[in-house]
Design an enzyme around this catalytic site. Structure first.
Site, PDB file in Angstrom:
ATOM      1  N   GLN A  26       0.803  -1.221   0.000  1.00  0.00           N
ATOM      2  CA  GLN A  26       0.000   0.000   0.000  1.00  0.00           C
ATOM      3  C   GLN A  26       0.840   1.277   0.000  1.00  0.00           C
ATOM      4  O   GLN A  26       0.330   2.342  -0.339  1.00  0.00           O
ATOM      5  CB  GLN A  26      -0.944  -0.008   1.202  1.00  0.00           C
ATOM      6  CG  GLN A  26      -1.988  -1.112   1.104  1.00  0.00           C
ATOM      7  CD  GLN A  26      -2.916  -1.147   2.304  1.00  0.00           C
ATOM      8  OE1 GLN A  26      -2.617  -1.770   3.314  1.00  0.00           O
ATOM      9  NE2 GLN A  26      -4.048  -0.475   2.207  1.00  0.00           N
ATOM     10  N   HIS A  46      -2.039  -5.340 -12.635  1.00  0.00           N
ATOM     11  CA  HIS A  46      -1.514  -5.139 -13.990  1.00  0.00           C
ATOM     12  C   HIS A  46      -2.347  -5.910 -15.014  1.00  0.00           C
ATOM     13  O   HIS A  46      -2.644  -5.414 -16.098  1.00  0.00           O
ATOM     14  CB  HIS A  46      -0.038  -5.576 -14.068  1.00  0.00           C
ATOM     15  CG  HIS A  46       0.879  -4.673 -13.294  1.00  0.00           C
ATOM     16  ND1 HIS A  46       2.095  -5.093 -12.788  1.00  0.00           N
ATOM     17  CD2 HIS A  46       0.759  -3.371 -12.934  1.00  0.00           C
ATOM     18  CE1 HIS A  46       2.674  -4.080 -12.144  1.00  0.00           C
ATOM     19  NE2 HIS A  46       1.877  -3.036 -12.221  1.00  0.00           N
ATOM     20  N   ASP A  59       2.111   0.623  -7.950  1.00  0.00           N
ATOM     21  CA  ASP A  59       3.450   0.665  -8.567  1.00  0.00           C
ATOM     22  C   ASP A  59       4.358   1.695  -7.880  1.00  0.00           C
ATOM     23  O   ASP A  59       5.548   1.456  -7.705  1.00  0.00           O
ATOM     24  CB  ASP A  59       3.363   1.012 -10.062  1.00  0.00           C
ATOM     25  CG  ASP A  59       2.839  -0.143 -10.902  1.00  0.00           C
ATOM     26  OD1 ASP A  59       2.545  -1.213 -10.324  1.00  0.00           O
ATOM     27  OD2 ASP A  59       2.724   0.025 -12.136  1.00  0.00           O
ATOM     28  N   ARG A  84       3.965   0.027  13.031  1.00  0.00           N
ATOM     29  CA  ARG A  84       3.689  -1.300  12.472  1.00  0.00           C
ATOM     30  C   ARG A  84       3.765  -1.209  10.956  1.00  0.00           C
ATOM     31  O   ARG A  84       3.026  -0.443  10.335  1.00  0.00           O
ATOM     32  CB  ARG A  84       2.287  -1.768  12.906  1.00  0.00           C
ATOM     33  CG  ARG A  84       1.880  -3.069  12.272  1.00  0.00           C
ATOM     34  CD  ARG A  84       0.497  -3.591  12.703  1.00  0.00           C
ATOM     35  NE  ARG A  84       0.223  -4.792  11.946  1.00  0.00           N
ATOM     36  CZ  ARG A  84      -0.878  -5.001  11.218  1.00  0.00           C
ATOM     37  NH1 ARG A  84      -1.862  -4.134  11.198  1.00  0.00           N
ATOM     38  NH2 ARG A  84      -1.001  -6.110  10.514  1.00  0.00           N
ATOM     39  N   HIS A 129       1.316  -9.217   4.595  1.00  0.00           N
ATOM     40  CA  HIS A 129       0.156  -8.339   4.428  1.00  0.00           C
ATOM     41  C   HIS A 129      -0.230  -8.383   2.947  1.00  0.00           C
ATOM     42  O   HIS A 129      -0.193  -7.386   2.239  1.00  0.00           O
ATOM     43  CB  HIS A 129       0.466  -6.921   4.909  1.00  0.00           C
ATOM     44  CG  HIS A 129      -0.743  -6.099   5.252  1.00  0.00           C
ATOM     45  ND1 HIS A 129      -0.911  -5.459   6.467  1.00  0.00           N
ATOM     46  CD2 HIS A 129      -1.864  -5.800   4.536  1.00  0.00           C
ATOM     47  CE1 HIS A 129      -2.066  -4.793   6.484  1.00  0.00           C
ATOM     48  NE2 HIS A 129      -2.660  -4.985   5.311  1.00  0.00           N
ATOM     49  N   ASN A 173      -1.539 -10.841   8.317  1.00  0.00           N
ATOM     50  CA  ASN A 173      -2.565  -9.823   8.511  1.00  0.00           C
ATOM     51  C   ASN A 173      -3.883 -10.296   7.920  1.00  0.00           C
ATOM     52  O   ASN A 173      -3.985 -10.538   6.721  1.00  0.00           O
ATOM     53  CB  ASN A 173      -2.167  -8.517   7.826  1.00  0.00           C
ATOM     54  CG  ASN A 173      -3.208  -7.427   8.063  1.00  0.00           C
ATOM     55  OD1 ASN A 173      -3.331  -6.932   9.187  1.00  0.00           O
ATOM     56  ND2 ASN A 173      -3.982  -7.076   7.054  1.00  0.00           N
ATOM     57  N   GLU A 174      -4.884 -10.438   8.779  1.00  0.00           N
ATOM     58  CA  GLU A 174      -6.259 -10.702   8.360  1.00  0.00           C
ATOM     59  C   GLU A 174      -6.420 -11.900   7.438  1.00  0.00           C
ATOM     60  O   GLU A 174      -6.756 -11.750   6.253  1.00  0.00           O
ATOM     61  CB  GLU A 174      -6.861  -9.454   7.698  1.00  0.00           C
ATOM     62  CG  GLU A 174      -6.901  -8.258   8.621  1.00  0.00           C
ATOM     63  CD  GLU A 174      -7.562  -7.034   7.986  1.00  0.00           C
ATOM     64  OE1 GLU A 174      -7.801  -7.043   6.768  1.00  0.00           O
ATOM     65  OE2 GLU A 174      -7.829  -6.068   8.717  1.00  0.00           O
ATOM     66  N   ASN A 313      -7.749  -6.333  14.472  1.00  0.00           N
ATOM     67  CA  ASN A 313      -8.061  -5.252  13.537  1.00  0.00           C
ATOM     68  C   ASN A 313      -9.569  -5.075  13.558  1.00  0.00           C
ATOM     69  O   ASN A 313     -10.319  -6.023  13.296  1.00  0.00           O
ATOM     70  CB  ASN A 313      -7.633  -5.604  12.106  1.00  0.00           C
ATOM     71  CG  ASN A 313      -6.128  -5.681  11.938  1.00  0.00           C
ATOM     72  OD1 ASN A 313      -5.374  -5.473  12.882  1.00  0.00           O
ATOM     73  ND2 ASN A 313      -5.692  -5.985  10.729  1.00  0.00           N
ATOM     74  N   TYR A 315     -12.903  -2.278  12.592  1.00  0.00           N
ATOM     75  CA  TYR A 315     -13.383  -1.023  12.024  1.00  0.00           C
ATOM     76  C   TYR A 315     -14.874  -0.803  12.231  1.00  0.00           C
ATOM     77  O   TYR A 315     -15.306   0.307  12.491  1.00  0.00           O
ATOM     78  CB  TYR A 315     -13.106  -0.997  10.498  1.00  0.00           C
ATOM     79  CG  TYR A 315     -11.643  -0.935  10.150  1.00  0.00           C
ATOM     80  CD1 TYR A 315     -11.011   0.281   9.932  1.00  0.00           C
ATOM     81  CD2 TYR A 315     -10.879  -2.102  10.033  1.00  0.00           C
ATOM     82  CE1 TYR A 315      -9.666   0.349   9.609  1.00  0.00           C
ATOM     83  CE2 TYR A 315      -9.529  -2.043   9.719  1.00  0.00           C
ATOM     84  CZ  TYR A 315      -8.921  -0.815   9.509  1.00  0.00           C
ATOM     85  OH  TYR A 315      -7.595  -0.762   9.202  1.00  0.00           O
ATOM     86  N   GLU A 385      -5.102  -2.575  14.261  1.00  0.00           N
ATOM     87  CA  GLU A 385      -5.645  -1.607  13.303  1.00  0.00           C
ATOM     88  C   GLU A 385      -6.989  -1.095  13.774  1.00  0.00           C
ATOM     89  O   GLU A 385      -7.817  -1.866  14.257  1.00  0.00           O
ATOM     90  CB  GLU A 385      -5.879  -2.230  11.910  1.00  0.00           C
ATOM     91  CG  GLU A 385      -4.647  -2.419  11.083  1.00  0.00           C
ATOM     92  CD  GLU A 385      -4.949  -3.007   9.702  1.00  0.00           C
ATOM     93  OE1 GLU A 385      -6.056  -2.796   9.171  1.00  0.00           O
ATOM     94  OE2 GLU A 385      -4.056  -3.681   9.168  1.00  0.00           O
TER      95      GLU A 385
HETATM   96  C1  PNW Z   1      -7.721  -3.834   6.307  1.00  0.00           C
HETATM   97  N1  PNW Z   1     -13.512  -5.447   3.794  1.00  0.00           N
HETATM   98  O1  PNW Z   1      -8.281  -4.251   5.117  1.00  0.00           O
HETATM   99  C2  PNW Z   1      -6.249  -3.977   6.017  1.00  0.00           C
HETATM  100  O2  PNW Z   1      -5.490  -4.606   6.982  1.00  0.00           O
HETATM  101  C3  PNW Z   1      -5.605  -2.738   5.487  1.00  0.00           C
HETATM  102  O3  PNW Z   1      -4.624  -3.109   4.567  1.00  0.00           O
HETATM  103  C4  PNW Z   1      -6.650  -1.817   4.885  1.00  0.00           C
HETATM  104  O4  PNW Z   1      -6.107  -0.708   4.259  1.00  0.00           O
HETATM  105  C5  PNW Z   1      -7.586  -1.426   6.006  1.00  0.00           C
HETATM  106  O5  PNW Z   1      -8.152  -2.573   6.644  1.00  0.00           O
HETATM  107  C6  PNW Z   1      -8.724  -0.536   5.553  1.00  0.00           C
HETATM  108  O6  PNW Z   1      -9.489  -1.192   4.581  1.00  0.00           O
HETATM  109  C7  PNW Z   1      -9.603  -4.497   4.869  1.00  0.00           C
HETATM  110  O7  PNW Z   1     -13.818  -5.442   2.592  1.00  0.00           O
HETATM  111  C8  PNW Z   1      -9.969  -4.572   3.537  1.00  0.00           C
HETATM  112  O8  PNW Z   1     -14.316  -5.742   4.673  1.00  0.00           O
HETATM  113  C9  PNW Z   1     -11.266  -4.883   3.179  1.00  0.00           C
HETATM  114  C10 PNW Z   1     -12.199  -5.130   4.155  1.00  0.00           C
HETATM  115  C11 PNW Z   1     -11.834  -5.062   5.494  1.00  0.00           C
HETATM  116  C12 PNW Z   1     -10.525  -4.741   5.836  1.00  0.00           C
END
Ligand code: PNW
Length: 489
Positions: A26, A46, A59, A84, A129, A173-174, A313, A315, A385
């Site tokens: 990223q 690509h 890129d 991190r 990641h 990661n995830e 992580n 959100y 996260e």
């Molecule tokens: C996480 N979804 O990604 C990642 O760890 C990061 O790389 C990312 O930038 C961040 O959260 C914000 O998106 C996700 O579709 C990507 O549910 C997609 C999803 C959830 C987390």
């Protein structure tokens, strides 16, 4: 403030650590610098530019391959305890295998680690990641059981190179995003395999994680005394109505339990209700065995307990309801649950963000951590996260600063009211970057990045000023200057 509990103490304890996160693909750019190998994200964007909303790619991204000193300076200026970041596997191992270590690639991370330490910042390093070497994908990637060997070989190289200086490691990661988005057609490698490949991946990635954990535990921990875990992505789920309780529990099993129960539960293995459900469903579908491949007892023991803390992580919160006749589950929202004939909704009081999948509900972070404690015992949790997305237009990003304050308040409440052991918090993300299939359309940065300027200048947003003030003072209500006047949130 109707019905919303306020934390009684507004301060984080002394030992509590604050950090910010990024990931190699990223931010780095330099996708073919020196002898770097191609990754599955290089190939994905690509070969199929249309998968990314704005047809962009990583890129160049933030060009941290060249500007990494500025990244360290930003972390330093915010006064954070740790940074991190992730290591690009094909940058260090261009063939994917451990037969050849790139000198330039390994030097890049060595310099970054040294620069962090010289500035009093602790490196927290993610091994994977999402940028798998394409060479390994060509051999099946995470669907090939041999990946556990390849990942352990890679981990050994990394522990040998940096183990003397890095004390906190995240293996993967995830895994849910790797497997469920990667093997249902959305994220790299873009294979659509109808909940078949995703489960092969789930199994193999848990074994790969455990192999790296055991390797560290046996050969590196005695001399380096570091800690290792995995970072799980958790959508918090609530039933849309009282009728949806049972489906919601099963949804948690498939999206949270699938990657947590094998590692963190006392018994190990898949969540039992999930294992039964998929076995029965597979049978009805005419398969001769469950699409969710089983573990041997030996594998269960290898994976069980392969952690030193819980990497979380988080959100968003979503509601769970059954799909209507003929309705398709939104693909970003699946998190494995499309298997259950359900989909996600929201509630009117949860604001939307720039990301399709993401609604704001601070309370969900506390509920998530309480659930982890109830399911798996009194774990130490490192929030690896948490952050907020907008269009990136504003430096004065009040909603993002507000998001951090409201979610951090729930962290305090979890610690005080629920006695959850949270050891640290990581903001996603240090700066705007390539947000996967959203490209540069949605931004999570504490710092804005100007992607039209070849030097990729970085500028702190209001949220960076607020977060820095909290990190320095440990006070949720910390005041700060933005841009030159004193302001309060
Ligand atoms: C996480 N979804 O990604 C990642 O760890 C990061 O790389 C990312 O930038 C961040 O959260 C914000 O998106 C996700 O579709 C990507 O549910 C997609 C999803 C959830 C987390």
């Amino acid at each position: 403030l109707l019905g919303v509990a306020a934390a009684s103490s507004r301060r984080f304890p002394d030992g509590f650590k604050f950090g910010a996160a990024t990931a190699a693909y990223q931010i780095e750019g330099g996708w073919n610098a020196s002898d770097k190998g191609e990754s599955i994200w290089d190939r994905h964007v690509h070969a199929h530019p249309g998968v990314v909303e704005d047809r962009s790619n990583g890129d160049v991204a933030c060009d941290s391959y060249h500007h990494w000193r500025e990244d360290v300076r930003m972390v330093k200026e915010m006064g954070l305890d740790f940074y991190r970041f992730s290591i690009s596997w094909p940058r260090v191992l261009p063939t994917g295998f451990a037969n050849h270590i790139s000198e330039d690639g390994s030097k890049y991370y060595s310099n970054l680690i040294d620069e962090l330490l010289a500035n009093g910042i602790e490196p927290v390093v993610t091994l994977y990641h999402w940028d798998l070497p394409q060479s390994l994908q060509d051999l099946g990637g995470w669907a090939n059981p041999l990946i556990a060997d390849w990942f352990a070989d890679y981990a050994r190289v990394i522990f040998d190179l940096y183990g003397d200086r890095v004390k906190t490691w995240i293996t993967i990661n995830e895994p849910i995003i790797v497997c469920d988005l990667g093997y249902n057609g959305i994220f790299a490698p873009g294979i659509n395999s109808d909940n078949f490949g995703a489960y092969m991946c789930s199994r193999n990635i848990l074994l790969a994680h455990a192999r790296a954990y055991r390797l560290y535990e046996k050969e590196y921990k005695p001399k380096y005394h570091g800690e290792v875990s995995i970072s799980n992505h958790i959508f918090w789920f609530e039933p849309a109505t009282d009728q949806d309780m049972e489906l919601t529990e099963l949804s948690k099993d498939i999206s949270i339990g699938r990657y947590s129960h094998p590692i963190f539960s006392a018994k190990g293995g898949w969540p039992p209700a999930l294992e039964r459900y998929i076995a029965e469903k597979s049978k009805k579908e005419g398969y001769s065995r469950s699409r969710l491949p089983s573990f041997t007892q030996e594998e269960i023991e290898l994976i069980r307990g392969s952690y030193d803390f819980y990497g979380l992580n988080h959100y968003t919160t979503r509601t769970i309801r059954p799909l209507a006749a003929g309705e398709a589950a939104g693909v970003f929202l699946v998190q494995g649950i499309s298997e259950l004939g359900v989909t996600c909704g929201g509630r009117p009081e949860w604001p939307s963000t720039a990301s399709e999948w993401f609604l704001v509900n601070p309370r969900g972070l506390r509920d998530t951590m309480l659930y982890l404690k109830q399911q798996y015992g009194d774990l130490r949790i490192l929030i690896t996260e948490n952050g907020y997305s907008d269009s990136g237009a504003e430096l004065d990003d009040e909603p993002r600063a507000r998001y951090y304050k409201d979610y951090l308040e729930q962290v305090l409440l979890a610690m005080e009211e629920d006695d959850v052991k949270v050891i640290g918090y990581t903001a996603w993300t240090l700066m705007d970057n390539f947000e996967w299939t959203d490209g540069y359309q949605s931004r999570f940065g504490l710092h804005a990045v100007d992607f039209s300027d070849p030097l990729r200048p970085r500028t702190p947003r209001r949220s960076a000023h607020y977060y820095a003030a909290v990190a320095r003072t440990h006070d949720l209500d910390a005041t700060y200057k933005f841009p030159e006047e004193k302001q309060e949130l």
